[in-house]
Design a protein around this motif. Structure first.
Motif, PDB file in Angstrom:
ATOM      1  N   TRP A  41     -54.063  32.093  35.554  1.00 36.66           N
ATOM      2  CA  TRP A  41     -54.725  32.406  36.682  1.00 36.66           C
ATOM      3  C   TRP A  41     -55.457  33.583  36.691  1.00 36.66           C
ATOM      4  O   TRP A  41     -54.746  34.495  36.235  1.00 36.66           O
ATOM      5  N   GLN A  42     -56.602  33.661  37.192  1.00 33.40           N
ATOM      6  CA  GLN A  42     -57.274  35.005  37.344  1.00 33.40           C
ATOM      7  C   GLN A  42     -56.645  35.680  38.709  1.00 33.40           C
ATOM      8  O   GLN A  42     -56.100  35.246  39.526  1.00 33.40           O
ATOM      9  N   GLU A  43     -57.245  36.940  38.743  1.00 30.62           N
ATOM     10  CA  GLU A  43     -56.908  37.855  40.215  1.00 30.62           C
ATOM     11  C   GLU A  43     -57.494  37.209  41.072  1.00 30.62           C
ATOM     12  O   GLU A  43     -58.449  36.584  41.288  1.00 30.62           O
ATOM     13  N   GLY A  44     -56.538  36.723  42.337  1.00 32.25           N
ATOM     14  CA  GLY A  44     -57.046  36.115  43.399  1.00 32.25           C
ATOM     15  C   GLY A  44     -57.080  34.832  43.519  1.00 32.25           C
ATOM     16  O   GLY A  44     -57.360  34.220  44.368  1.00 32.25           O
ATOM     17  N   GLU A  45     -56.709  34.062  42.408  1.00 39.47           N
ATOM     18  CA  GLU A  45     -56.962  32.621  42.238  1.00 39.47           C
ATOM     19  C   GLU A  45     -55.777  32.098  42.756  1.00 39.47           C
ATOM     20  O   GLU A  45     -54.450  32.528  42.511  1.00 39.47           O
ATOM     21  N   ARG A  46     -55.765  30.914  43.669  1.00 43.30           N
ATOM     22  CA  ARG A  46     -54.719  30.205  44.133  1.00 43.30           C
ATOM     23  C   ARG A  46     -53.993  29.521  43.382  1.00 43.30           C
ATOM     24  O   ARG A  46     -54.401  28.677  42.498  1.00 43.30           O
ATOM     25  N   GLY A  84     -51.536  29.702  51.242  1.00 39.28           N
ATOM     26  CA  GLY A  84     -51.239  29.344  49.857  1.00 39.28           C
ATOM     27  C   GLY A  84     -50.802  30.622  49.283  1.00 39.28           C
ATOM     28  O   GLY A  84     -50.438  31.669  49.582  1.00 39.28           O
ATOM     29  N   THR A  85     -50.331  30.384  47.885  1.00 37.85           N
ATOM     30  CA  THR A  85     -49.933  31.237  46.935  1.00 37.85           C
ATOM     31  C   THR A  85     -50.973  31.826  46.030  1.00 37.85           C
ATOM     32  O   THR A  85     -51.760  30.926  45.284  1.00 37.85           O
ATOM     33  N   PHE A  86     -51.227  33.446  45.808  1.00 43.32           N
ATOM     34  CA  PHE A  86     -52.242  33.762  44.858  1.00 43.32           C
ATOM     35  C   PHE A  86     -51.866  34.768  43.934  1.00 43.32           C
ATOM     36  O   PHE A  86     -50.686  35.432  44.182  1.00 43.32           O
ATOM     37  N   LYS A  87     -52.460  34.770  42.959  1.00 48.57           N
ATOM     38  CA  LYS A  87     -52.104  35.828  41.826  1.00 48.57           C
ATOM     39  C   LYS A  87     -52.536  37.022  42.354  1.00 48.57           C
ATOM     40  O   LYS A  87     -53.650  37.234  42.921  1.00 48.57           O
ATOM     41  N   SER A  88     -51.487  38.112  42.368  1.00 51.51           N
ATOM     42  CA  SER A  88     -51.797  39.359  42.946  1.00 51.51           C
ATOM     43  C   SER A  88     -53.026  40.118  42.171  1.00 51.51           C
ATOM     44  O   SER A  88     -53.043  39.952  40.755  1.00 51.51           O
ATOM     45  N   SER A  89     -53.950  41.029  42.630  1.00 46.21           N
ATOM     46  CA  SER A  89     -54.738  41.672  41.971  1.00 46.21           C
ATOM     47  C   SER A  89     -54.305  42.948  40.986  1.00 46.21           C
ATOM     48  O   SER A  89     -54.788  43.403  40.360  1.00 46.21           O
ATOM     49  N   ASN A  90     -53.118  43.227  41.492  1.00 48.45           N
ATOM     50  CA  ASN A  90     -52.472  44.374  40.905  1.00 48.45           C
ATOM     51  C   ASN A  90     -51.330  43.895  40.198  1.00 48.45           C
ATOM     52  O   ASN A  90     -50.425  44.802  39.596  1.00 48.45           O
ATOM     53  N   SER A  91     -51.556  42.753  39.452  1.00 48.89           N
ATOM     54  CA  SER A  91     -50.374  42.116  38.696  1.00 48.89           C
ATOM     55  C   SER A  91     -50.629  43.039  37.156  1.00 48.89           C
ATOM     56  O   SER A  91     -51.702  43.380  36.890  1.00 48.89           O
ATOM     57  N   PRO A  92     -49.508  43.108  36.507  1.00 44.70           N
ATOM     58  CA  PRO A  92     -49.473  43.549  35.137  1.00 44.70           C
ATOM     59  C   PRO A  92     -50.483  43.297  34.383  1.00 44.70           C
ATOM     60  O   PRO A  92     -51.232  44.029  33.590  1.00 44.70           O
ATOM     61  N   SER A  93     -50.677  41.911  34.270  1.00 49.41           N
ATOM     62  CA  SER A  93     -51.874  41.571  33.145  1.00 49.41           C
ATOM     63  C   SER A  93     -53.134  41.695  33.464  1.00 49.41           C
ATOM     64  O   SER A  93     -54.076  41.890  32.817  1.00 49.41           O
ATOM     65  N   ALA A  94     -53.222  42.299  34.795  1.00 49.80           N
ATOM     66  CA  ALA A  94     -54.894  42.603  35.271  1.00 49.80           C
ATOM     67  C   ALA A  94     -55.030  44.160  35.034  1.00 49.80           C
ATOM     68  O   ALA A  94     -56.282  44.493  34.838  1.00 49.80           O
ATOM     69  N   ARG A  95     -54.120  44.782  34.609  1.00 48.66           N
ATOM     70  CA  ARG A  95     -54.344  46.170  34.190  1.00 48.66           C
ATOM     71  C   ARG A  95     -54.462  46.298  32.738  1.00 48.66           C
ATOM     72  O   ARG A  95     -55.195  47.480  32.356  1.00 48.66           O
ATOM     73  N   THR A  96     -54.176  45.574  32.131  1.00 47.29           N
ATOM     74  CA  THR A  96     -54.492  45.606  30.595  1.00 47.29           C
ATOM     75  C   THR A  96     -54.858  44.412  29.869  1.00 47.29           C
ATOM     76  O   THR A  96     -54.429  43.430  30.117  1.00 47.29           O
ATOM     77  N   ASP A  97     -55.976  44.659  29.046  1.00 48.23           N
ATOM     78  CA  ASP A  97     -56.500  43.521  28.386  1.00 48.23           C
ATOM     79  C   ASP A  97     -56.816  44.055  26.770  1.00 48.23           C
ATOM     80  O   ASP A  97     -57.932  44.680  26.847  1.00 48.23           O
ATOM     81  N   PRO A  98     -56.217  43.562  26.096  1.00 48.11           N
ATOM     82  CA  PRO A  98     -56.401  44.210  24.521  1.00 48.11           C
ATOM     83  C   PRO A  98     -57.795  43.881  24.156  1.00 48.11           C
ATOM     84  O   PRO A  98     -58.277  44.598  23.136  1.00 48.11           O
ATOM     85  N   PHE A  99     -58.417  42.835  24.664  1.00 45.67           N
ATOM     86  CA  PHE A  99     -59.726  42.287  24.114  1.00 45.67           C
ATOM     87  C   PHE A  99     -60.660  42.753  24.921  1.00 45.67           C
ATOM     88  O   PHE A  99     -61.946  42.455  24.976  1.00 45.67           O
ATOM     89  N   HIS A 100     -60.366  43.598  26.189  1.00 41.15           N
ATOM     90  CA  HIS A 100     -61.709  44.120  26.867  1.00 41.15           C
ATOM     91  C   HIS A 100     -62.454  45.017  26.124  1.00 41.15           C
ATOM     92  O   HIS A 100     -62.276  45.931  25.699  1.00 41.15           O
ATOM     93  N   VAL A 168     -58.120  28.629  29.007  1.00 40.78           N
ATOM     94  CA  VAL A 168     -57.019  28.814  29.582  1.00 40.78           C
ATOM     95  C   VAL A 168     -56.137  27.716  29.251  1.00 40.78           C
ATOM     96  O   VAL A 168     -55.101  27.743  29.068  1.00 40.78           O
ATOM     97  N   ALA A 169     -56.544  26.436  28.962  1.00 42.71           N
ATOM     98  CA  ALA A 169     -55.968  25.436  28.898  1.00 42.71           C
ATOM     99  C   ALA A 169     -55.367  25.510  27.360  1.00 42.71           C
ATOM    100  O   ALA A 169     -54.490  24.521  27.057  1.00 42.71           O
ATOM    101  N   THR A 170     -55.695  26.642  26.402  1.00 42.02           N
ATOM    102  CA  THR A 170     -55.034  26.689  25.097  1.00 42.02           C
ATOM    103  C   THR A 170     -53.559  27.330  25.219  1.00 42.02           C
ATOM    104  O   THR A 170     -52.986  27.217  24.435  1.00 42.02           O
ATOM    105  N   HIS A 171     -53.283  27.980  26.651  1.00 40.34           N
ATOM    106  CA  HIS A 171     -51.946  28.705  26.795  1.00 40.34           C
ATOM    107  C   HIS A 171     -51.946  29.936  25.536  1.00 40.34           C
ATOM    108  O   HIS A 171     -50.390  29.861  25.203  1.00 40.34           O
TER     109      HIS A 171
END
Length: 253
Positions: A41-46, A84-100, A168-171
């Motif tokens: 899920w992306q940042e802010g996605e429900r 509903g429930t949403f992915k936080s914008s400050n979640s750990p995965s949002a702070r680092t992306d090795p392929f960014h 995303v469906a590759t998981h």
């Protein structure tokens, strides 16, 4: 099967592995946390509703609520009554992306399309094996929104969302991150001008027909058809945007 053994299985297989029972919130929390950190899920996605999570992971409602409470305490999600429930914008995965890639503007749209021709069809075997019902339903939602779009900008948004849903469906976190890095080229003005110059209602209809065929192949778990249709779709996009394929490219893909 022990909770430890279950937690090592791919998240997409959760609904097949967890028996419907109570008191498994730790295992469910670990599975959801893995998906949140991996970019499902992306940042802010429900996220799916509590009822949908019960069905997907085969657990009781109280188990889902306990798992979500722990994730909320860890600031991985936010919950809003009535929304509903949403992915936080400050979640750990949002702070680092090795392929960014910071210098994405250095890549031409033509180079990125050429790279996608090799990369995206290669994701097909993982999608065919790992895509969950929720993944496939999200692809269908992208199709519906694209068909209902009233502008090129809106259509382009849902076109990109569909290709992201496929990744995303590759998981697979690496595949998702690489796909999203390549997709950043869509933010360039040059990309938008190329699309606007070449898009017609007839071409939009053809792209949508190709998208529907790709998603149908994934839903049918037809690896051969999905690979061929996705490859042909990208070749089509490259041809109408840039007027042909690179020398020797067709013989390599």
């Amino acid at each position: 099967m022990s909770a430890r053994a279950i937690s090592r299985e791919p998240a997409g297989a959760a609904e097949r592995l967890l028996p419907r029972r109570r008191g498994d919130s730790g295992t469910l929390r670990a599975m959801l946390e893995k998906d949140l950190r991996s970019g499902r899920w992306q940042e802010g996605e429900r996220l799916p509703t509590e009822r949908e999570l019960c069905v997907q992971y085969r657990v009781a409602r109280n188990t889902v609520r306990r798992a979500l409470a722990v994730l909320e305490e860890g600031k991985l999600i936010t919950r809003h009554v009535g929304r509903g429930t949403f992915k936080s914008s400050n979640s750990p995965s949002a702070r680092t992306d090795p392929f960014h890639i910071d210098s994405i503007e250095a890549f031409s749209p033509a180079d990125v399309i050429e790279c996608r021709l090799f990369f995206e069809p290669g994701l097909v075997p993982l999608v065919v094996v790992r895509a969950t019902k929720a993944d496939l339903d999200h692809m269908n939602e992208c199709l519906k929104q694209a068909e209902a779009s009233g502008s090129l900008q809106e259509f382009e948004h849902w076109d990109a969302a569909l290709h992201d849903a496929i990744a995303v469906a590759t998981h697979n976190h690496a595949a998702i991150s690489m796909s999203r890095s390549l997709a950043r080229v869509r933010q360039q003005a040059q990309w938008g001008m190329l699309k606007a110059r070449s898009m017609t209602p007839e071409r939009k209809a053809k792209l949508q027909a190709e998208h529907r065929g790709i998603v149908a192949a994934f839903r049918n778990r037809d690896q051969g058809a999905a690979h061929r249709l996705l490859r042909d779709h990208l070749v089509h996009v490259r041809t109408y945007m840039f007027g042909g394929s690179s020398s020797g490219l067709q013989s390599l893909i």
